[in-house]
Each structure stands twice: as structure tokens, then as C-alpha cells.
Design an enzyme around this catalytic site. Structure first.
Site, mmCIF file in Angstrom:
data_model
loop_
_atom_site.group_PDB
_atom_site.id
_atom_site.type_symbol
_atom_site.label_atom_id
_atom_site.label_comp_id
_atom_site.label_asym_id
_atom_site.label_seq_id
_atom_site.Cartn_x
_atom_site.Cartn_y
_atom_site.Cartn_z
ATOM 1 N N HIS A 52 17.964 -10.432 53.943
ATOM 2 C CA HIS A 52 18.585 -9.238 54.525
ATOM 3 C C HIS A 52 18.193 -8.015 53.706
ATOM 4 C CE1 HIS A 52 22.049 -11.731 56.506
ATOM 5 N NE2 HIS A 52 20.843 -12.199 56.772
ATOM 6 N N GLU A 67 19.973 -5.854 52.175
ATOM 7 C CA GLU A 67 20.728 -5.758 50.928
ATOM 8 C C GLU A 67 20.231 -6.761 49.893
ATOM 9 O OE1 GLU A 67 23.416 -4.580 54.380
ATOM 10 O OE2 GLU A 67 22.056 -6.247 53.967
ATOM 11 N N CYS A 82 26.923 -8.006 55.714
ATOM 12 C CA CYS A 82 27.567 -9.254 56.110
ATOM 13 C C CYS A 82 28.156 -9.927 54.868
ATOM 14 C CB CYS A 82 26.549 -10.164 56.790
ATOM 15 S SG CYS A 82 25.361 -10.899 55.647
ATOM 16 N N CYS A 102 25.688 -10.847 52.054
ATOM 17 C CA CYS A 102 25.234 -9.727 51.231
ATOM 18 C C CYS A 102 26.335 -9.240 50.298
ATOM 19 C CB CYS A 102 24.718 -8.607 52.122
ATOM 20 S SG CYS A 102 23.234 -9.108 53.039
#
Length: 168
Positions: free
Chosen positions: A53, A55, A83, A86
């Protein structure tokens, strides 16, 4: 302390997904002492990695640049509300503050109706409900085996790490 330029940079990174195959529009930056120390965009498809992701990529980049997994004193700016995966990565790294643009509701509106062939579906509410639970309390089938063998490795590794730290 929030600085708009860093959030705008995260959004700018997310926008590169419009022209970069294998990416999704989630960008992030890690900031420490007023400087960007890590950047990332969601590369889950390109990397064949469901944890890639924006992040987590920014955290990985920051950790590599600093040569440390300790990101205490830093902040994360994200184009979208992170999410649970993360958020957990941020907490493990010691990131002290989060600033984000679009929330999960907006992301759901924009992406929720995509066919599975366009984006792997993620149930964010289920992630939130399950992520913080102990393994045995989760809905996912779970069983523990070989606790003694794994615990022995953990104990021996901790003893070695303690000895190295004491010698330093």
C-alpha cells in the site's frame, strides 16, 4: 504539526496512478523534522504484494533511507485514510501522527463498485473488526501448534540480542 504541502505531495503521488500501470491511487509520505524521508504509492498489483500500500511503501522507503526501523518522531501524510494494515505498520514503526485527505467512505464510493477484475475487493469494515483481535478470537479459522519450538527460537534470539546490546 500538520503542513499542507506534505498532504498535497501525497495526493500528487496518488495521481501518478492515472498513468502508471500496476498502481492504485493511494499515495503517502513520511515526514521527519520538516523533511520528506519516505514516499510511496500503492503497488500491490505491480509487486504482486497485497501489503504494498502507499503507506507501507512510504514507511519502507523511510526506513531504508534512515537505515532504521525506528521512525519515532515522524508523521505520515496519506491521500486516503489508511486501512488497518497500514495503521498497524505505522504503529510498529513508531510514527507519531497521521494526516489524510479522503476518508474510507469516499474511497468506498469511488472504488466500491469496480468489478473484481479491476480491483481486488477489500472489506474495510471486516478488517477493522478483526485486525486488533487476538488470533484465536478472529473469524478466520485458526489453530496454534508447536508453541514450544517457536518460543524456544524467540527466547534464544532475544538472549543473543541482549548479549549484543550489552557488548555495545
Amino acid at each position: 504539526m500538520y503542513e499542507e504541502r506534505f498532504l498535497l505531495r501525497a495526493i500528487e503521488i496518488s495521481e501518478t496512478a492515472l498513468t502508471t500501470p500496476g498502481t492504485e491511487p493511494f499515495g503517502a509520505v513520511v515526514v521527519k523534522d520538516g523533511q520528506i524521508i519516505g514516499e510511496g504509492i500503492n503497488r500491490s498489483v505491480a509487486n504482486h504484494d497485497p501489503t504494498s500500500h502507499g503507506e507501507t511503501e512510504a514507511i519502507r522507503d523511510a526506513a531504508r533511507r534512515l537505515g532504521s526501523v525506528d521512525l519515532r518522531g515522524s508523521e505520515l501524510y496519506s491521500s486516503c485514510e489508511p486501512c488497518p494494515l497500514c495503521v498497524a505498520a505505522m504503529m510498529i514503526a513508531g510514527i507519531g501522527a497521521l494526516y489524510y485527505a479522503a476518508d474510507m467512505g469516499r474511497a468506498g464510493e469511488a472504488l466500491g463498485q469496480l468489478p473484481e477484475s479491476a480491483r481486488f475487493p477489500i472489506d474495510v469494515d471486516l478488517l477493522r473488526a478483526e485486525a486488533g483481535l487476538p488470533a484465536a478470537a478472529r473469524r478466520m479459522p485458526c489453530a496454534q501448534h508447536h508453541d514450544g519450538a517457536a518460543s524456544s527460537v524467540l527466547t534464544r534470539w532475544a538472549a543473543q540480542a541482549r548479549n549484543r546490546a550489552e557488548r555495545s
